[in-house]
Design a protein around this motif. Structure first.
Motif, PDB file in Angstrom:
ATOM      1  N   ASN A   1       0.772  -1.110   0.119  1.00  0.00           N
ATOM      2  CA  ASN A   1       0.004   0.076   0.023  1.00  0.00           C
ATOM      3  C   ASN A   1       0.727   1.577   0.010  1.00  0.00           C
ATOM      4  O   ASN A   1       0.692   2.218   0.565  1.00  0.00           O
ATOM      5  CB  ASN A   1      -1.124   0.124   1.035  1.00  0.00           C
ATOM      6  CG  ASN A   1      -1.991   1.220   0.974  1.00  0.00           C
ATOM      7  OD1 ASN A   1      -2.371   1.303   0.097  1.00  0.00           O
ATOM      8  ND2 ASN A   1      -2.674   1.678   2.024  1.00  0.00           N
TER       9      ASN A   1
ATOM     10  N   GLN B   1       2.465   4.516  -2.064  1.00  0.00           N
ATOM     11  CA  GLN B   1       2.167   5.669  -3.141  1.00  0.00           C
ATOM     12  C   GLN B   1       3.656   6.306  -3.685  1.00  0.00           C
ATOM     13  O   GLN B   1       4.065   6.866  -2.777  1.00  0.00           O
ATOM     14  CB  GLN B   1       1.471   6.797  -2.938  1.00  0.00           C
ATOM     15  CG  GLN B   1       0.058   6.369  -1.877  1.00  0.00           C
ATOM     16  CD  GLN B   1      -0.925   5.405  -2.764  1.00  0.00           C
ATOM     17  OE1 GLN B   1      -1.233   5.646  -3.737  1.00  0.00           O
ATOM     18  NE2 GLN B   1      -1.113   4.470  -2.126  1.00  0.00           N
TER      19      GLN B   1
ATOM     20  N   THR C   1       5.776  -2.732  -8.529  1.00  0.00           N
ATOM     21  CA  THR C   1       4.679  -2.437  -7.846  1.00  0.00           C
ATOM     22  C   THR C   1       3.815  -3.504  -7.407  1.00  0.00           C
ATOM     23  O   THR C   1       3.440  -4.457  -8.085  1.00  0.00           O
ATOM     24  CB  THR C   1       3.817  -1.048  -8.528  1.00  0.00           C
ATOM     25  OG1 THR C   1       2.508  -1.124  -7.484  1.00  0.00           O
ATOM     26  CG2 THR C   1       3.023  -1.608  -9.770  1.00  0.00           C
TER      27      THR C   1
ATOM     28  N   SER D   1      -0.202  -1.139  -4.034  1.00  0.00           N
ATOM     29  CA  SER D   1       0.365  -0.047  -4.037  1.00  0.00           C
ATOM     30  C   SER D   1       0.155   0.671  -5.430  1.00  0.00           C
ATOM     31  O   SER D   1      -0.368   0.127  -6.395  1.00  0.00           O
ATOM     32  CB  SER D   1       1.989  -0.170  -4.260  1.00  0.00           C
ATOM     33  OG  SER D   1       2.572  -0.711  -2.917  1.00  0.00           O
ATOM     34  N   ASN D   2       0.274   1.816  -5.392  1.00  0.00           N
ATOM     35  CA  ASN D   2       0.076   2.875  -6.624  1.00  0.00           C
ATOM     36  C   ASN D   2       1.304   3.637  -7.078  1.00  0.00           C
ATOM     37  O   ASN D   2       1.924   4.274  -6.286  1.00  0.00           O
ATOM     38  CB  ASN D   2      -1.073   3.803  -6.451  1.00  0.00           C
ATOM     39  CG  ASN D   2      -2.361   3.142  -6.179  1.00  0.00           C
ATOM     40  OD1 ASN D   2      -2.820   2.122  -6.818  1.00  0.00           O
ATOM     41  ND2 ASN D   2      -3.152   3.552  -5.103  1.00  0.00           N
TER      42      ASN D   2
ATOM     43  N   THR E   1       3.126   6.301 -10.099  1.00  0.00           N
ATOM     44  CA  THR E   1       2.958   7.039 -11.304  1.00  0.00           C
ATOM     45  C   THR E   1       4.268   7.278 -11.818  1.00  0.00           C
ATOM     46  O   THR E   1       5.324   7.787 -11.318  1.00  0.00           O
ATOM     47  CB  THR E   1       2.342   8.676 -10.961  1.00  0.00           C
ATOM     48  OG1 THR E   1       1.072   8.330 -10.567  1.00  0.00           O
ATOM     49  CG2 THR E   1       2.205   9.319 -12.377  1.00  0.00           C
TER      50      THR E   1
ATOM     51  N   SER F   1       4.472  -6.079 -11.943  1.00  0.00           N
ATOM     52  CA  SER F   1       3.222  -5.700 -10.989  1.00  0.00           C
ATOM     53  C   SER F   1       2.448  -7.005 -10.544  1.00  0.00           C
ATOM     54  O   SER F   1       2.115  -7.811 -11.724  1.00  0.00           O
ATOM     55  CB  SER F   1       2.185  -4.824 -11.725  1.00  0.00           C
ATOM     56  OG  SER F   1       1.075  -4.448 -10.854  1.00  0.00           O
TER      57      SER F   1
ATOM     58  N   SER G   1      -2.347  -3.719  -7.632  1.00  0.00           N
ATOM     59  CA  SER G   1      -1.820  -2.418  -7.539  1.00  0.00           C
ATOM     60  C   SER G   1      -2.082  -1.630  -8.863  1.00  0.00           C
ATOM     61  O   SER G   1      -2.537  -2.360 -10.071  1.00  0.00           O
ATOM     62  CB  SER G   1      -0.153  -2.864  -7.679  1.00  0.00           C
ATOM     63  OG  SER G   1       0.308  -3.156  -6.436  1.00  0.00           O
ATOM     64  N   LYS G   2      -1.726  -0.479  -8.952  1.00  0.00           N
ATOM     65  CA  LYS G   2      -2.091   0.403 -10.176  1.00  0.00           C
ATOM     66  C   LYS G   2      -0.861   1.037 -10.475  1.00  0.00           C
ATOM     67  O   LYS G   2      -0.043   1.657  -9.556  1.00  0.00           O
ATOM     68  CB  LYS G   2      -2.945   1.443  -9.643  1.00  0.00           C
ATOM     69  CG  LYS G   2      -3.363   2.262 -10.641  1.00  0.00           C
ATOM     70  CD  LYS G   2      -4.455   3.250 -10.315  1.00  0.00           C
ATOM     71  CE  LYS G   2      -4.959   4.463 -11.238  1.00  0.00           C
ATOM     72  NZ  LYS G   2      -5.951   5.303 -10.873  1.00  0.00           N
TER      73      LYS G   2
ATOM     74  N   SER H   1      -3.969  -6.304 -12.546  1.00  0.00           N
ATOM     75  CA  SER H   1      -3.127  -5.117 -12.194  1.00  0.00           C
ATOM     76  C   SER H   1      -4.086  -3.984 -13.057  1.00  0.00           C
ATOM     77  O   SER H   1      -4.427  -4.470 -14.197  1.00  0.00           O
ATOM     78  CB  SER H   1      -1.478  -5.271 -12.716  1.00  0.00           C
ATOM     79  OG  SER H   1      -1.017  -6.178 -11.841  1.00  0.00           O
ATOM     80  N   GLU H   2      -4.020  -2.779 -12.345  1.00  0.00           N
ATOM     81  CA  GLU H   2      -4.348  -1.811 -13.363  1.00  0.00           C
ATOM     82  C   GLU H   2      -3.370  -0.788 -13.766  1.00  0.00           C
ATOM     83  O   GLU H   2      -2.574  -0.301 -12.969  1.00  0.00           O
ATOM     84  CB  GLU H   2      -5.443  -0.794 -12.485  1.00  0.00           C
ATOM     85  CG  GLU H   2      -6.059   0.449 -13.122  1.00  0.00           C
ATOM     86  CD  GLU H   2      -7.018   1.216 -12.521  1.00  0.00           C
ATOM     87  OE1 GLU H   2      -7.587   2.129 -12.795  1.00  0.00           O
ATOM     88  OE2 GLU H   2      -7.171   1.111 -11.219  1.00  0.00           O
TER      89      GLU H   2
END
Length: 169
Positions: free
Chosen positions: A71, A73, A90, A94-95, A97, A112, A122-123, A140-141
């Motif tokens: 979890n 970021q 990830t 977890s997210n 970018t 991921s 995760s994203k 996964s996203e």
């Protein structure tokens, strides 16, 4: 770092380290304009953390250059990851970018997956970043990449099996 906040790591060199270079549990950290070279395990490893990474260079990382887990970021901007085992991971809800990261000559650029079943998928959001080799678990996203081929049982391919490094005990 454990339960630390407002940590700024700027213009630092992490070199010739046998284990993880930077490990963060439940912390808030900014890492800017830093280099990670010849790291024996992970360069940056975060669990339950908020980590901002900008303009960093990673070379010859024996496991994961950047690992977001449990979890976390992560925001990763403007950097290079090269000649390493795994670029970015990830896992476990977890997210991340990822913006403007150059990935060169890594065994695996991105992965991921779920390692601990009580966490979810995760994203990852990608901007102006090209993945050449990846393992992305179904569920996964992933945003910003086209024509993704999803995999199953990703964890069984990592941790020293096909990619990465097994933990030493």
């Amino acid at each position: 770092f454990f339960k630390s906040s407002n940590v700024l790591i700027k213009e630092c060199l992490f070199k010739d380290i046998k284990s993880d270079a930077l490990d963060s549990d439940f912390s808030e950290i900014k890492i800017i304009n830093s280099k990670f070279i010849n790291i024996g395990n992970d360069a940056i490893d975060g669990s339950g953390s908020n980590i901002f990474i900008k303009n960093c260079y990673f070379n010859n990382i024996k496991d994961k250059a950047i690992s977001a887990g449990e979890n976390s970021q992560f925001q990763i901007e403007e950097g290079i990851i090269e000649n390493s085992e795994i670029g970015i991971v990830t896992k476990d809800f977890s997210n991340i970018t990822v913006k403007n990261i150059k990935l060169k000559n890594n065994s695996l650029d991105f992965s991921s997956f779920i390692k601990k079943d009580f966490y979810g998928n995760s994203k990852a959001v990608f901007y102006n970043t090209t993945l050449y080799k990846y393992l992305i678990e179904e569920g996964s996203e992933i945003i910003g990449l086209e024509n993704i081929t999803y995999s199953t049982k990703v964890e069984k391919k990592l941790y020293g099996n096909l990619y990465g490094k097994a933990s030493e005990k």
